[in-house]
Design a protein around this motif. Sequence first.
Motif, PDB file in Angstrom:
ATOM      1  N   LYS A  40     -68.031 -54.081  33.330  1.00  0.00           N
ATOM      2  CA  LYS A  40     -67.510 -55.301  32.718  1.00  0.00           C
ATOM      3  C   LYS A  40     -66.129 -55.610  33.288  1.00  0.00           C
ATOM      4  O   LYS A  40     -65.297 -54.709  33.454  1.00  0.00           O
ATOM      5  N   GLY A  41     -65.914 -56.864  33.627  1.00  0.00           N
ATOM      6  CA  GLY A  41     -64.588 -57.326  34.035  1.00  0.00           C
ATOM      7  C   GLY A  41     -64.077 -58.382  33.062  1.00  0.00           C
ATOM      8  O   GLY A  41     -64.874 -59.123  32.464  1.00  0.00           O
ATOM      9  N   PHE A  42     -62.757 -58.474  32.899  1.00  0.00           N
ATOM     10  CA  PHE A  42     -62.223 -59.427  31.924  1.00  0.00           C
ATOM     11  C   PHE A  42     -60.830 -59.914  32.344  1.00  0.00           C
ATOM     12  O   PHE A  42     -60.130 -59.296  33.171  1.00  0.00           O
ATOM     13  N   TYR A  43     -60.453 -61.032  31.732  1.00  0.00           N
ATOM     14  CA  TYR A  43     -59.080 -61.568  31.865  1.00  0.00           C
ATOM     15  C   TYR A  43     -58.663 -62.071  30.493  1.00  0.00           C
ATOM     16  O   TYR A  43     -59.406 -62.800  29.822  1.00  0.00           O
ATOM     17  N   GLU A  44     -57.443 -61.698  30.076  1.00  0.00           N
ATOM     18  CA  GLU A  44     -56.921 -62.110  28.757  1.00  0.00           C
ATOM     19  C   GLU A  44     -55.454 -62.475  28.897  1.00  0.00           C
ATOM     20  O   GLU A  44     -54.734 -61.929  29.758  1.00  0.00           O
ATOM     21  N   PRO A  79     -44.926 -64.523  28.608  1.00  0.00           N
ATOM     22  CA  PRO A  79     -46.397 -64.503  28.522  1.00  0.00           C
ATOM     23  C   PRO A  79     -46.978 -63.214  29.102  1.00  0.00           C
ATOM     24  O   PRO A  79     -46.492 -62.691  30.091  1.00  0.00           O
ATOM     25  N   TRP A  80     -48.025 -62.739  28.443  1.00  0.00           N
ATOM     26  CA  TRP A  80     -48.767 -61.570  28.898  1.00  0.00           C
ATOM     27  C   TRP A  80     -50.081 -62.021  29.566  1.00  0.00           C
ATOM     28  O   TRP A  80     -50.716 -62.985  29.139  1.00  0.00           O
ATOM     29  N   SER A  81     -50.482 -61.278  30.609  1.00  0.00           N
ATOM     30  CA  SER A  81     -51.817 -61.454  31.190  1.00  0.00           C
ATOM     31  C   SER A  81     -52.387 -60.077  31.497  1.00  0.00           C
ATOM     32  O   SER A  81     -51.702 -59.217  32.047  1.00  0.00           O
ATOM     33  N   LEU A  82     -53.641 -59.879  31.113  1.00  0.00           N
ATOM     34  CA  LEU A  82     -54.320 -58.596  31.304  1.00  0.00           C
ATOM     35  C   LEU A  82     -55.578 -58.838  32.137  1.00  0.00           C
ATOM     36  O   LEU A  82     -56.439 -59.635  31.757  1.00  0.00           O
ATOM     37  N   THR A  83     -55.673 -58.154  33.267  1.00  0.00           N
ATOM     38  CA  THR A  83     -56.857 -58.266  34.127  1.00  0.00           C
ATOM     39  C   THR A  83     -57.404 -56.868  34.362  1.00  0.00           C
ATOM     40  O   THR A  83     -56.682 -55.994  34.867  1.00  0.00           O
ATOM     41  N   GLY A  84     -58.675 -56.652  33.996  1.00  0.00           N
ATOM     42  CA  GLY A  84     -59.190 -55.290  34.133  1.00  0.00           C
ATOM     43  C   GLY A  84     -60.697 -55.219  34.062  1.00  0.00           C
ATOM     44  O   GLY A  84     -61.410 -56.221  34.088  1.00  0.00           O
ATOM     45  N   GLY A  85     -61.156 -53.990  33.962  1.00  0.00           N
ATOM     46  CA  GLY A  85     -62.596 -53.753  33.880  1.00  0.00           C
ATOM     47  C   GLY A  85     -62.877 -52.380  33.316  1.00  0.00           C
ATOM     48  O   GLY A  85     -62.024 -51.478  33.371  1.00  0.00           O
ATOM     49  N   THR A  86     -64.071 -52.216  32.767  1.00  0.00           N
ATOM     50  CA  THR A  86     -64.474 -50.935  32.194  1.00  0.00           C
ATOM     51  C   THR A  86     -65.919 -50.632  32.584  1.00  0.00           C
ATOM     52  O   THR A  86     -66.706 -51.522  32.930  1.00  0.00           O
ATOM     53  N   ALA A  87     -66.231 -49.356  32.528  1.00  0.00           N
ATOM     54  CA  ALA A  87     -67.619 -48.905  32.596  1.00  0.00           C
ATOM     55  C   ALA A  87     -68.013 -48.504  31.183  1.00  0.00           C
ATOM     56  O   ALA A  87     -67.372 -47.633  30.581  1.00  0.00           O
ATOM     57  N   ASP A  88     -69.041 -49.171  30.637  1.00  0.00           N
ATOM     58  CA  ASP A  88     -69.403 -48.992  29.238  1.00  0.00           C
ATOM     59  C   ASP A  88     -70.722 -48.238  29.111  1.00  0.00           C
ATOM     60  O   ASP A  88     -71.633 -48.374  29.941  1.00  0.00           O
ATOM     61  N   LEU A  89     -70.830 -47.480  28.028  1.00  0.00           N
ATOM     62  CA  LEU A  89     -72.086 -46.874  27.606  1.00  0.00           C
ATOM     63  C   LEU A  89     -72.372 -47.368  26.196  1.00  0.00           C
ATOM     64  O   LEU A  89     -71.580 -47.160  25.281  1.00  0.00           O
ATOM     65  N   GLN A  90     -73.515 -48.024  26.034  1.00  0.00           N
ATOM     66  CA  GLN A  90     -73.902 -48.572  24.730  1.00  0.00           C
ATOM     67  C   GLN A  90     -75.066 -47.758  24.178  1.00  0.00           C
ATOM     68  O   GLN A  90     -75.998 -47.430  24.905  1.00  0.00           O
ATOM     69  N   TYR A  91     -74.985 -47.469  22.877  1.00  0.00           N
ATOM     70  CA  TYR A  91     -76.071 -46.764  22.205  1.00  0.00           C
ATOM     71  C   TYR A  91     -76.655 -47.680  21.138  1.00  0.00           C
ATOM     72  O   TYR A  91     -75.965 -48.074  20.199  1.00  0.00           O
ATOM     73  N   TYR A  92     -77.944 -48.025  21.304  1.00  0.00           N
ATOM     74  CA  TYR A  92     -78.616 -48.906  20.354  1.00  0.00           C
ATOM     75  C   TYR A  92     -79.344 -48.057  19.313  1.00  0.00           C
ATOM     76  O   TYR A  92     -80.164 -47.204  19.641  1.00  0.00           O
ATOM     77  N   PHE A  93     -79.031 -48.321  18.048  1.00  0.00           N
ATOM     78  CA  PHE A  93     -79.691 -47.578  16.976  1.00  0.00           C
ATOM     79  C   PHE A  93     -81.171 -47.945  16.888  1.00  0.00           C
ATOM     80  O   PHE A  93     -82.021 -47.085  16.654  1.00  0.00           O
ATOM     81  N   GLY A 121     -59.381 -64.693  25.855  1.00  0.00           N
ATOM     82  CA  GLY A 121     -59.783 -64.320  27.204  1.00  0.00           C
ATOM     83  C   GLY A 121     -61.298 -64.434  27.368  1.00  0.00           C
ATOM     84  O   GLY A 121     -61.989 -65.035  26.544  1.00  0.00           O
ATOM     85  N   GLY A 122     -61.775 -63.839  28.421  1.00  0.00           N
ATOM     86  CA  GLY A 122     -63.213 -63.874  28.679  1.00  0.00           C
ATOM     87  C   GLY A 122     -63.551 -62.966  29.837  1.00  0.00           C
ATOM     88  O   GLY A 122     -62.668 -62.374  30.484  1.00  0.00           O
TER      89      GLY A 122
END
Length: 348
Positions: free
Chosen positions: A72-76, A84-98, A54-55
Amino acid sequence: MLKKSLLIIVSLAGMGFLSLTQAADHPQDNRWYVAPFGSFVRTGGDRNASDGWGGGMGIGKMLDKHFNVELKGFYEEFSGANGPWSLTGGTADLQYYFIRDKFSPYAVIGAGGMNSCASANCGASVIGEAGAGFTYELHDNFLLRSDVRYRYNNNLNANVQPGTEQFHDMTVNVGFVIPFGDKPKPAPRPEPVVAAAPEPVRDCSTQDADADGVNDCLDRCPGTIKGSKVDNSGCPIRLVLKGQHFQYNSAELTLNAKTILDGVAKSLVTYPQKNDIEVQGHTSSEGKDSYNMKLSQRRAQSVVDYLKMKGVTNRLIAKGYGETQPIADNSTEEGRSENRRVELIWIE
C-alpha cells in the motif's frame, strides 16, 4: 484520548480472533486485486498539528480463506504549529479475515517506511500499523472497504519535529476493492440419492416364457426358437424346418420359408448364442443320388445366405446330405415329405 481509542480497536480485533466462526463453505478465492482509498488522519498530540486528509492505493492478493497480503502507498497532509505537514509512504500489510462472506471483518498489521515533512524539515522514518476493518461485497468484482488503524511513526533522529522523534496517529480509511477475474463458485450440491425400491421377487419355478420345456429359473438361453430341440439348460441343439420351403426342383426359398426364417433370424439376433451352426439340407429318395446331394447343398446354402442377410452373426456352415439321412419311409409320399427338410444344428 487517541491512545484509549487505539486500545479499543486492538481489543475488538482480539475478540474477533477469539470468537472466530467460519461462514458456510466457499471455494478458495485467491485473486489479485487493487484497492484505492481515502484517509482521515487523527494526529497525535506530539505533532502539535490538526487533523488532515489523504489517500492512496493498495495492490494485494487473497492467499486463502483467512489471509490477504497487500502493498500500500499513501499521501497525507495536514497543518501544524511548525507549518504544513506532508506524509508520503507505504506499508506491507497482512490482513486476517475472520470470515469470508458478504460482510467480512478483518484485523490488519503492517510495517513500512515514510518520508515526513514539516514545512521545510523532511526526514525518512519507519512506521508500524495495526487495526481492524471490514469489507462489504456489492458484486463479485466490487467490494466496499473501511478500516481504522493505529500508526506508530519513528523519525530516526531526523529532527523533523523538535522535542520528539516518535508520533502516534490514527487513520480512518474508506475505499473499495476490485478483484481481477471471476470469483470461484461453490460446487453444486449433489442430489440426494434415493434408494430404488427392491424389485419384486419373481417366482420362475413354474414359468416357461419361451415354451421350450425348461422353466425360467434353469433356462440359460431365453427366447429359444419355437420348435427347436433344447438341452437341459434350455439352449437349442437342433431345429428342423419342415414343409414346402423351396420351389419345385430348386434352391429358391418359398414365401413360407422366408417367413419362418425371419423368425429364426430375429431370435438368433435378439438372443445370440454364439455357437457355430451347421445348416443341413436333406432330400427324399426321388431322383439320382448325385443330383439330390447337389440340390441339398444348394438349398442349405440358400438358407445360410438368407440368415446372414437378416443379420445373423453366428458362423453358419452349409452342408448337403442328399437322401442319405432319411427320418421317414421314402416309399410313401408322407414319408418323402418328412425327409425333404432343413435342419439347424448348434455345434458345441
